[in-house]
Design a protein around this motif. Structure first.
Motif, PDB file in Angstrom:
ATOM      1  N   ILE A 159      -9.124  24.599 -50.224  1.00 10.58           N
ATOM      2  CA  ILE A 159      -8.550  25.465 -49.702  1.00 10.58           C
ATOM      3  C   ILE A 159      -9.249  26.006 -48.234  1.00 10.58           C
ATOM      4  CG2 ILE A 159      -7.819  28.185 -49.676  1.00 10.58           C
ATOM      5  CD1 ILE A 159      -6.561  26.076 -51.803  1.00 10.58           C
ATOM      6  N   GLU A 160      -8.573  25.616 -47.182  1.00 11.05           N
ATOM      7  CA  GLU A 160      -9.109  25.830 -45.703  1.00 11.05           C
ATOM      8  C   GLU A 160      -8.235  26.510 -44.736  1.00 11.05           C
ATOM      9  OE1 GLU A 160     -11.559  26.094 -42.998  1.00 11.05           O
ATOM     10  OE2 GLU A 160     -12.039  24.433 -44.376  1.00 11.05           O
ATOM     11  N   THR A 161      -8.985  27.567 -44.275  1.00 15.21           N
ATOM     12  CA  THR A 161      -8.048  28.558 -43.382  1.00 15.21           C
ATOM     13  C   THR A 161      -8.471  28.466 -41.840  1.00 15.21           C
ATOM     14  OG1 THR A 161      -9.953  30.196 -43.237  1.00 15.21           O
ATOM     15  CG2 THR A 161      -8.260  30.454 -44.996  1.00 15.21           C
ATOM     16  N   GLY A 162      -9.412  27.255 -41.617  1.00 10.89           N
ATOM     17  CA  GLY A 162      -9.827  26.901 -40.223  1.00 10.89           C
ATOM     18  C   GLY A 162      -8.762  25.777 -39.793  1.00 10.89           C
ATOM     19  N   PHE A 163      -7.987  25.127 -40.510  1.00 13.97           N
ATOM     20  CA  PHE A 163      -7.223  23.900 -39.969  1.00 13.97           C
ATOM     21  C   PHE A 163      -5.753  24.438 -39.905  1.00 13.97           C
ATOM     22  CE2 PHE A 163     -10.429  21.004 -42.367  1.00 13.97           C
ATOM     23  CZ  PHE A 163     -11.208  21.137 -41.278  1.00 13.97           C
TER      24      PHE A 163
END
Length: 487
Positions: A159-163
């Motif tokens: 889970i990645e919010t920076g991409f």
């Protein structure tokens, strides 16, 4: 591979989320990685290793050209490739950079220019699996020949919010290659979603991280610019008419005309508007080194979940990332922190706030603090300098000039300089005179006098420079002659 496959490396940006290691005039593509090399150098090597590639084009900021050139030559040592440069006097975003590359290809390849295929690669991505990368490029080129504007997707691993994310649409027809990877029309782009939305996107499947790499024919992307970003395209074409060659392998844009080009990101200006977009699903490893989380992931993890680089003591500390550049850093009884130490700044942040580091650089820029622009030790094409002390009326540097290298012929209006040699031999040009000084000897350069420093010896030249005056900014340099194209 298409014989006119041209990798275009975008080497700019400021890496604000990697402050204080990354600065606007020494950004992350040019920083030494913990395991050696630089992101820019690895990108050049990766592009050069693709079959059929003869020429690599780099689009970079004007002040970064010399650094880019030096690292590119190092990466291509012994390889038979040409590397050429487009330098921008001011940043206008990836859309303008890609438009410039397309205009360059049209001019450079003449009647074949529209058929050339551009492979756009950001300089700050880390990809280690060359074979898988080449397979993805092969599929992308096949799609580009079918008039698709291709971007690359990477299967999410967390889970990645920076991409950014790409939702795939219908599958494209087989392009005839047995090694072809899955490719799809693009249903939509999702820009850096919050955690819960990212979790839902990944759960639904057929969603990929947006790798920020592109592939298309020159003629097709030019048509897309003309249709979807008319103002930007017209302004870029006008700026291109005023381009000049400052070096045999460098095309430099004029400041006045290029500054009129609107700022825009290629994804939003073109990819989100075109009906010809496609995404190729790469099987290669991919890391956008955009924050301290990704940077410290390059360091091995200890048994307490810490990742430590440099002279670090971590006592009773867990899940903490520490980067120590110049001093001992000790942590005691802390959890989930990011600590980054350089010679002139220290960052302490909670790991779940790592995306907010850019707020620090914004405040520094607002108050005119040079620490958002330059590190304490600044690499230069001729060597490097380190700031040892600075106050209202004096600044002290240690300067190292590599054997056979020379600073530009220059002058300053608001400061004088005293040079004391501590190692090697210096050739000094001061006004109309030229002389040499050695260890324990000195020279004085009055304000307003043209001067140059050279190292004619076979060992590095070291000296202490004491500047006296009212202003010590690097913009108080008027260059008259320079080996690195900065005059």
């Amino acid at each position: 591979m298409n014989p006119f496959l041209i990798p275009v490396i975008l080497a700019g940006g400021s890496g604000q989320r990697l402050w204080p290691l990354s600065r606007t005039e020494h950004p992350k593509p040019f920083l030494p990685l913990p395991q050696g090399g630089t992101l820019f150098g690895k990108t050049v090597s990766r592009a050069a290793a693709l079959p059929g590639v003869e020429t690599i084009l780099t689009v970079t900021a004007e002040p970064l050209w010399a650094m880019s050139h030096s690292l590119a030559e190092e990466a291509l040592s012994g390889a038979d490739h040409k590397i050429l440069f487009l330098t921008e006097p001011v940043g206008r975003g990836t859309a303008a950079s890609i438009a410039l590359a397309a205009l360059w290809a049209r001019q450079h390849y003449g009647e074949h220019g529209n058929d050339a295929v551009l492979l756009v690669l950001p300089a700050d991505h880390l990809i280690e699996n060359q074979e898988a990368f080449a397979a993805a490029v092969q599929t992308a080129v096949a799609c580009a020949v079918q008039k698709k504007l291709v971007t690359f997707g990477v299967s999410p691993t967390r889970i990645e919010t920076g991409f950014g994310y790409i939702e795939a649409g219908r599958p494209l027809q087989e392009n005839g290659s047995a090694a072809a990877l899955p490719s799809y029309d693009i249903a939509r782009f999702i820009e850096k979603p919050p955690e819960e939305e990212a979790r839902q996107l990944i759960a639904q499947g057929r969603v990929f991280w947006n790798a920020g790499m592109f592939c298309f024919r020159v003629g097709d992307v030019c048509e897309a610019f003309a249709q979807h970003a008319t103002t930007l395209w017209d302004a870029t074409q006008h700026a291109w008419q005023k381009v000049h060659t400052s070096q045999p392998d460098v095309w430099a844009l004029e400041h006045a005309s290029f500054s009129q080009v609107p700022k825009a990101v290629f994804d939003r200006a073109i990819m989100e508007k075109t009906g010809d977009g496609a995404v190729v699903c790469g099987a290669f490893d991919w890391n956008d080194i955009g924050s301290w989380t990704e940077w410290t992931n390059l360091v091995a993890e200890d048994r307490d979940g810490n990742r430590l680089h440099g002279d670090v003591i971590a006592h009773a500390s867990r899940n903490t990332r520490v980067y120590a550049e110049t001093r001992l850093v000790a942590t005691v009884g802390v959890d989930d922190l990011i600590v980054a130490e350089t010679a002139d700044a220290v960052l302490v942040a909670r790991r779940d706030h790592v995306q907010e580091v850019r707020a620090v650089t914004t405040q520094l820029a607002r108050r005119g603090d040079v620490r958002c622009q330059l590190p304490n030790t600044v690499p230069c094409p001729w060597g490097r300098y380190t700031v040892l002390h600075e106050s209202a009326n004096v600044k002290v540097k240690e300067i190292e000039v590599a054997p056979g290298e020379a600073l530009s012929l220059q002058r300053h209006q608001r400061r004088s300089e005293h040079w004391v040699v501590t190692q090697g031999t210096a050739k000094v040009t001061r006004g109309e005179e030229s002389f040499t000084i050695q260890h324990n000897e000195s020279a004085f350069i009055p304000a307003g006098v043209k001067h140059r420093l050279e190292n004619p010896g076979e060992i590095p030249l070291l000296l202490i420079e004491v500047q006296c005056g009212s202003y010590f900014g690097e913009d108080d340099i008027e260059r008259f002659d320079d080996s690195y194209g900065r005059a």
